[in-house]
Design an enzyme around this catalytic site. Structure first.
Site, PDB file in Angstrom:
ATOM      1  N   HIS A   1      16.895   0.147  23.296  1.00 17.36           N
ATOM      2  CA  HIS A   1      16.735  -0.680  24.357  1.00 17.36           C
ATOM      3  C   HIS A   1      18.063  -0.325  25.759  1.00 17.36           C
ATOM      4  CE1 HIS A   1      13.486  -2.734  22.848  1.00 17.36           C
ATOM      5  NE2 HIS A   1      12.605  -2.460  23.784  1.00 17.36           N
TER       6      HIS A   1
ATOM      7  N   LYS B   1      12.342   2.519  16.898  1.00 12.31           N
ATOM      8  CA  LYS B   1      11.859   2.902  18.293  1.00 12.31           C
ATOM      9  C   LYS B   1      12.924   2.886  19.619  1.00 12.31           C
ATOM     10  CE  LYS B   1       9.965  -0.431  21.758  1.00 12.31           C
ATOM     11  NZ  LYS B   1       9.996  -1.876  22.698  1.00 12.31           N
TER      12      LYS B   1
END
Length: 249
Positions: free
Chosen positions: A142, A169
């Site tokens: 992230h 991800k």
């Protein structure tokens, strides 16, 4: 393999992505919200960093409560560090011990989230633990500050995919519409070349469109929240809003 196959979820004919909802608050309140949902999400992400103050010996009891109050839905086990936008501030060795404790309960998690930013040795420990427990793992990264250039994003995804990740991800923060478009372009390229299930999103209000349309370029899961529950990342929609947006397509 598709993400549904990796997470051992029932197949759907619609082509729409997996819907995951984060569990960050009180378990009983979450259960009350679940009972009001129709349809249910596909999977629940248990954000165990919100329970990190619980003594390790007590975590199996918390897991049992979570399982009891999530309507039998599959669970993704996620400990999100403060560095990556979560509440977790455990030392790496304690983090590993926490994951070990939960994986050794015998409960079959749908997946374990492993943060790319962890020290490599810790990352490898967690991956090995997941393998021993026959649990797929999601390698996640992230960036809450920016959206790096396309080449950098693609390199990041390639590095994570090369780690033997079952799923990759990536979530980034846009500053402009061009950043959002860039994330979608990278997702389309990566989904065609990495041969690993992919989850991507552009965060915040500006990036909400990626949570709705990301599946059209290869992102196989989107996070949503139930009405009245707390967001786990900026820009998440409610399940109702997400389904309404898809119905208009």
């Amino acid at each position: 393999m598709t993400l549904r196959e990796v997470l051992r979820l029932p197949a759907k004919q619609t082509g729409l992505p997996v819907i995951a909802v984060p569990l960050t608050g009180a378990v009983d309140a979450f259960y009350q919200q679940l009972k009001l949902q129709n349809p249910l999400p596909d999977v629940v992400e248990w954000r165990v960093d919100y329970w990190a103050q619980t003594p390790l010996a007590g975590l199996p009891d918390v897991l049992a409560e979570v399982v009891q109050n999530t309507a039998g839905l599959p669970l993704i086990l996620t400990y999100r560090s403060t560095e990556q936008g979560g509440q977790g501030a455990l030392a790496p060795d304690t983090y590993v011990e926490l994951v070990t404790t939960l994986l050794q309960t015998g409960y079959s998690f749908a997946a374990l989230d492993v943060e790319w930013t962890l020290p490599p040795a810790v990352r490898h420990q967690l991956i090995e633990l997941a393998h021993q427990a026959h649990t797929p793992f999601i390698m996640s990264y992230h960036d809450f500050q920016q959206t790096p250039p396309q080449a950098e994003l693609l390199t990041q995804l390639q590095l994570m995919a090369a780690s033997d990740a079952d799923v990759v991800k990536l979530a980034v923060m846009p500053q402009t519409q061009a950043d959002v478009d860039q994330l979608l372009i990278v997702t389309k390229t990566a989904s065609a070349t990495l041969l690993k299930p992919l989850i991507t999103m552009s965060m915040g209000a500006l990036g909400q469109i990626t949570r709705i349309n990301g599946w059209q370029v290869g992102s196989e899961l989107t996070f949503a929240v139930m009405a009245g529950t707390q967001l786990s990342a900026p820009g998440q929609l409610t399940i109702q809003d997400l389904l309404a947006a898809w119905a208009q397509k």
